[in-house]
Design an enzyme around this catalytic site. Structure first.
Site: not given
Lengths: 144, 1056
Positions: B476-477, B519, B500, B472, B480, B511, B568
């Site tokens: 996430h990256e 996590e 974000e 994840d 972006h 994920d 964030h």
């Protein structure tokens, strides 16, 4: 009152007026210069704050409170503040944050100014140099 | 007075209304109207059980005085349609209801066309047969065009027909009509789109349609370039046959057609370009391109080759490695071997460009993992520190395997789900840089997108594992990067929080076993919940203000300046909205909607309210109203309202700001003679005199600012009352003097009018003041709704425009007919789409019902919207001659009792939605009032009381101005005070006099819907400026002037 008593009295007076770095932080009203970086997936930020007297403090967004990390000579600190204005950082508009950003902040009673960027190759070299100089001083003091 | 003049009057006055304190006298008593504060003698029962449809204790009624009104219910048992009514035998069962195009096979033996000889005429005679049309559910047989006609040696004629709609062929809609020589036999087979279905679903793609024609935005050159680029990614070059010496030269190398097409998995048709290209003697392709943006919806080979060349061959040296990642899982990863050395470069994807690549140091179109060797990008020597991740024997460390595998996974996710060609959409490299250190050389507690690559730290305190371990995090990256290439949301404030949030959303979708982020890598010491963030629980087990905590609602929003104004932190709010939305509709639909919103609707500076609009629109585009409503509910639940983000968190309060004006009530007396103006306490104003002596036939309808009142008089004409709140003047006129009406309502913003004919039928006539046209809309019930027969609409009665002015809520009488003459009649509530703000024209008249099924002997009617929550309504509910007022939340489906009444109530909300007024019959008509609970759909026990005696049909309103749109009318903190725009109204020139600005200014003009109509940058030469606005149509606008620091904002009226 004899000479010894005067000396003792002077010592008491001097040291009773000395404040600890953290006390100074709480009561400080002078200008502050700080550098830092952060963001990314975690949102964690590190900020290193310089006072005019040369004290350096560290703030981490994942930790409570402020830490005193050491001092540079006061005249060196004053020169840094002077350079900030001599280099006209106050006139630079740099507000280009990214996922991970770097910043230089200045604040006093009158104003606040912040330069923030993500890509160091796309900023004026003097900004990068200024940042790096402060960063190196932090590293020297804290080992980080 | 003509409509046009009335429109002039409305728009001239509309912006100038201010609170009025003078000119309207305050008197207490007038004629038969008395003010009595006695309590209503009725029972209120809280939270009735409506399931059994017998929730209430009946109230005592006086039958003699009971008004026999429009609710004339007759209750009988249902009957079946006789089988003898079936004249056309369906041999094959129709395919699943929602499948399209529909497969059909019909044998029609009853049609006699022996007197017709022309095959074309025979074809249309068969197709036009009512029984055939009914079976095929087509509206117009002329939508089928003959492609060819052939007669075989058996004497059977076969006519191939293609399906069209408004001049465009529908891709896949094709049938055959077969008939025998002696013309006693005919068969129809094929696949086609049901007529009604076509209508509904074409209009779901309304953004592609401009009034009566479809939008085709691409030039031929553009189309060819798109295809050329795509073929190049397959390493196929388009041959120039003009210079070819080949024997084979295609008759036509390029064929471009405009058609309608059903995208896979979707239920709507959209305009497309169908392009056939003969690239070379072997390679022929058919492309289907979106007509608006050129997105490739499909590419299909039109040739068969022994070797599958849909993926270009991997370069020499491409191998698969099997190695464990940081989770201990053995992964297959694609690497490259060159000169007996292995590099972590994956060139196996279709995006790989071997022509441009100089391997291993300059690859193009690869997934590439690089080692930063514990340096930081801010270090001067960073670039020189980067090295390949390489191996002498094709063995790899777990960290590099994790990064490499996750990047490939993320690439595949976007490619498979959305057909996105890499992060940038153009086959760009996907680069992961591992072993990135902090600036001081220590382990970096982070991972980030650096504009062209993902950077992974190995953790230090807050993270106990290298961040590349977590899928994840990688997702996430990489997202972006996708955001950067699409909406490019600014990384600050709400737009940064949205940035974000999208990164978290798609990270969680990759994920997808849980809703947590990070996590796999966080330290429990820093994140006791075990997760960096939790989309399903933004608070994440932490306390407000903690770095691990995020707000779950706009009421908790962080408003400071840290972290680029909390990107964030505040991402928790849209994260939670996504969680709610995905929980309601499923992850697959939710991610499709979000991707579409990201790539088509969001812009750099989109705020939360814009996100809501984008998601709702994307949901409607893809899946229709139900999914759109789920999106609306999700955003409402987190406090992001359609009218701007709010702090209440209730989802009800504050969706629209409360009208800032004074409270008033308009009503008639119990003989419907004239109209009276009251204050919010029920005291009669205007010195006790009516503001109109006209006998009225319909309840009045008022624009949101309280200035313009519409009603139908007993003369069956449409009357208009204008109240000038500045001067106190009240004027009345007739705006439609044909005596053909029985009810009329005006849109809240004054843009349209809807009316019902006095000759009772199932139509609603709508007039738009902008285009100055009428259109009749026919009210229909769906043929089947969850298997329930709803019958035909006989006529409508009560109506109200919603806050978008696109829909009308109405009640109508329905009749379910039967062969034995025992019809069933009942009333229900529906919504009809009469206007499309995007197109600024009439909509398709799509209808929906408030309830899909009402129990027997139940009718509902007289619906009314709350004043501030567009999803809250109240209405009359009648069952077995008992009357109740109910409240309903359309988003949540909750229905509750407000009041147990004696007759029809005609409820109406107060300005702040804290009360409802209604008719209460007690030896005559009275207006009563009752307090509401915070949910606005239930009442406070024992709070009902009389408000006005001898009165009915009260309409509560306020005379202030507020925004009914989203986002345009932001309050800017640096508003100026020495700027004047004039004249107002204006025609072709907007003049500005200012002392606030002294240099370059940007002038932007928006219409009332928030659409930007004009933007110019001008230099102030002196204190004055003029702007040419000759292109603007008549209407209300907002003008903004800014020099980047200070802002002016004001409303103008343009009249031509």
């Amino acid at each position: 009152m004899n000479y010894k008593s005067i000396v003792v009295l002077l010592f008491v007076l001097i040291f009773s007026s000395c404040k600890s770095p953290m006390e100074l932080y709480q009561n400080y009203k002078g200008p502050q210069l700080s550098i830092g970086s952060g963001g990314g997936i975690s949102g964690e930020y590190n900020e290193y704050i310089l006072f005019e007297n040369g004290n350096f403090y560290h703030k981490n967004s994942f930790e409570k409170g402020i830490k005193f990390i050491g001092s540079i000579p006061a005249n060196e600190a004053k020169q840094i503040f002077k350079n900030y204005f001599t280099l006209k950082f106050d006139d630079i508009e740099l507000n280009s944050p990214g996922d991970f950003s770097y910043f230089i902040k200045f604040g006093d009673k009158v104003k606040n100014h912040k330069l923030i960027w993500a890509n160091s190759s796309k900023i004026e070299p003097k900004v990068k140099v200024f940042y790096d100089i402060l960063r190196s001083k932090v590293k020297k003091l804290s080992g980080k | 007075m003509k409509i046009k003049h009335i429109f002039l009057t409305i728009i001239l006055i509309f912006p100038f209304v201010i609170f009025a304190q003078n000119g309207i006298d305050q008197k207490n008593n007038i004629g038969a109207l008395k003010n009595n504060n006695g309590n209503v003698n009725a029972e209120n029962i809280d939270n009735p059980d409506l399931q059994g449809i017998n929730p209430l204790n009946p109230n005592k009624q006086n039958d003699e005085n009971k008004k026999s009104g429009v609710f004339n219910i007759v209750s009988f048992s249902k009957s079946q349609i006789s089988s003898s009514d079936i004249t056309s035998k369906i041999i094959a069962i129709k395919s699943e209801k929602r499948e399209n195009p529909l497969a059909i096979y019909i044998s029609n033996n009853i049609k006699d066309f022996s007197n017709i000889h022309n095959p074309k005429k025979i074809a249309y005679s068969i197709l036009g047969d009512p029984t055939v049309k009914e079976s095929m559910k087509i509206d117009n047989e002329n939508n089928f065009h003959i492609e060819n006609i052939k007669t075989d040696n058996l004497g059977i004629t076969h006519i191939k027909m293609n399906q069209f709609y408004k001049g465009l062929m529908i891709f896949g809609g094709q049938i055959y009509i077969h008939y025998k020589k002696n013309k006693t036999y005919s068969v129809i087979n094929g696949r086609w789109f049901q007529g009604k279905y076509t209508e509904e679903n074409i209009n779901q793609g309304i953004k592609y349609r401009n009034k009566n024609h479809f939008v085709f935005n691409l030039s031929e050159t553009h189309i060819k370039n798109i295809i050329k680029t795509d073929l190049e990614s397959l390493r196929i070059k388009i041959k120039d046959f003009s210079i070819s010496r080949d024997q084979f030269i295609p008759e036509k190398q390029w064929t471009i057609q405009k058609m309608l097409f059903q995208p896979k998995g979707e239920q709507y048709l959209k305009p497309v370009y169908i392009v056939e290209i003969v690239a070379d003697p072997l390679h022929r392709f058919k492309y289907i391109l979106d007509s608006n943006r050129g997105e490739i919806l499909r590419r299909q080979k039109e040739y068969c080759s022994l070797i599958d060349d849909s993926h270009p061959p991997t370069p020499q040296g491409a191998v698969v490695a099997h190695a464990k990642d940081l989770n201990g899982v053995t992964r297959d990863i694609n690497v490259l071997t060159i000169n007996n050395h292995y590099y972590m470069i994956d060139a196996s994807r279709a995006m790989f460009n071997s022509t441009k690549s100089n391997l291993p140091d300059e690859p193009y179109g690869v997934i590439w993992t690089i080692d930063a060797n514990n340096t930081n990008p801010n270090n001067d020597n960073f670039s020189n520190s980067l090295t390949h991740v390489h191996s002498g024997n094709n063995t790899w460390n777990a960290l590099s395997v994790s990064a490499h595998f996750n990047a490939g996974f993320a690439y595949d996710y976007y490619k498979t789900k959305f057909n996105r060609n890499s992060i940038n959409g153009n086959g760009g490299n996907v680069v992961s840089i591992i072993n990135v250190s902090d600036e001081d050389g220590s382990g970096m507690d982070n991972a980030f997108w650096g504009g062209s690559a993902m950077y992974y730290g190995n953790g230090n305190k807050a993270f106990t594992s290298p961040l590349a371990k977590a899928l994840d995090v990688s997702g996430h990256e990489l997202t972006h990067g996708v955001i950067q290439s699409t909406a490019n949301l600014e990384y600050y404030g709400e737009s940064g929080a949205i940035n974000e949030s999208f990164a978290d959303v798609f990270g969680a979708m990759m994920d997808r076993d849980n809703w947590q982020m990070g996590e796999d890598v966080v330290s429990l010491q820093y994140f006791p919940s075990g997760a960096l963030r939790d989309l399903s629980n933004p608070h994440n087990g932490a306390t407000q203000g903690s770095y691990a905590w995020q707000p779950a609602n706009t009421s908790e929003k962080y408003t400071g300046t840290e972290d680029n104004a909390g990107v964030h932190t505040n991402s928790g709010i849209p994260n939670f909205a996504f969680y709610k939305f995905a929980t309601a509709v499923g992850k697959e639909k939710a991610e499709n909607v979000y991707y579409r919103a990201l790539t088509f609707y969001l812009t750099k500076s989109s705020k939360f309210v814009d996100l809501r609009v984008a998601i709702e629109q994307a949901a409607d585009d893809l899946y229709g109203t139900n999914v759109k409503n789920a999106a609306s509910a999700a955003f409402t639940a987190v406090g992001i309202g359609s009218g701007g983000s709010t702090g209440s968190g209730s989802g009800n309060q504050g969706e629209l700001s409360i009208n800032p004006g004074q409270d008033f009530i308009i009503c008639t007396d119990d003989n419907q003679n004239g109209l009276y103006l009251l204050n919010g306490n029920g005291q009669v104003l205007n010195n006790g005199s009516p503001i109109s002596n006209t006998p009225i036939q319909s309840k009045v309808s008022i624009t949101d600012d309280g200035s313009n009142i519409i009603f139908v008089g007993q003369d069956n004409k449409i009357h208009y009352i204008y109240i000038n709140w500045q001067t106190g003047d009240i004027s009345e006129t007739i705006i439609q003097d044909q005596a053909i009406w029985r009810n009329a309502v005006v849109a809240k913003d004054g843009s349209h009018l809807a009316a019902l004919y006095s000759e009772v039928d199932n139509k609603i006539a709508v007039y738009d003041f902008g285009v100055q046209e009428w259109k009749d809309f026919e009210l229909k019930n769906p043929t089947t709704v969850q298997g329930v027969e709803l019958g035909n609409v006989e006529f409508a009665d009560a109506m109200e425009f919603d806050y978008s002015s696109e829909w009308i809520m109405y009640d109508c009488k329905n009749k379910i007919g039967s062969n034995n003459g025992l019809d069933i009649e009942y009333w229900d509530i529906g919504f009809i789409n009469v206007w499309n703000n995007d197109n600024n024209y009439f909509a398709d008249g799509r209808t929906e019902k408030l309830f899909s099924e009402l129990p027997e002997d139940v009718s509902i009617g007289n619906p009314v919207f709350s004043k501030n929550s567009p999803n809250i309504i109240a209405f009359d509910y009648i069952s077995n001659e008992t009357y109740n007022i109910l409240g309903a939340n359309i988003n949540t489906g909750e229905v509750k009792l407000i009041f147990n009444n004696a007759d029809l109530g005609y409820p109406n909300y107060s300005k702040d939605d804290k009360k409802i007024i209604y008719d209460y019959y007690d030896n005559g008509y009275n207006i009563a009032i009752i307090d509401l609970n915070q949910d606005k759909i239930s009442s406070v026990v024992n709070s009902a009381k009389y408000l006005v005696n001898g009165a009915r049909w009260g309409v509560w309103f306020a005379n202030g101005i507020r925004d009914l749109t989203t986002g345009v009318y932001d309050i800017y903190p640096n508003a100026v005070t020495q700027t004047i725009v004039y004249p107002n109204p204006m025609s072709n020139t907007l003049n500005i006099t200012t002392k606030d600005f002294n240099s370059e200014v940007e002038i932007t003009i928006f219409d009332i819907l928030g659409n930007k109509k004009l933007q110019k940058t001008l230099t102030l030469s002196d204190l004055n400026l003029s702007v040419d606005i000759s292109n603007l149509k008549t209407g209300n606008y907002l003008v903004k002037i800014t020099d980047g620091i200070k802002y002016y904002s004001g409303k103008i009226v343009v009249f031509k």
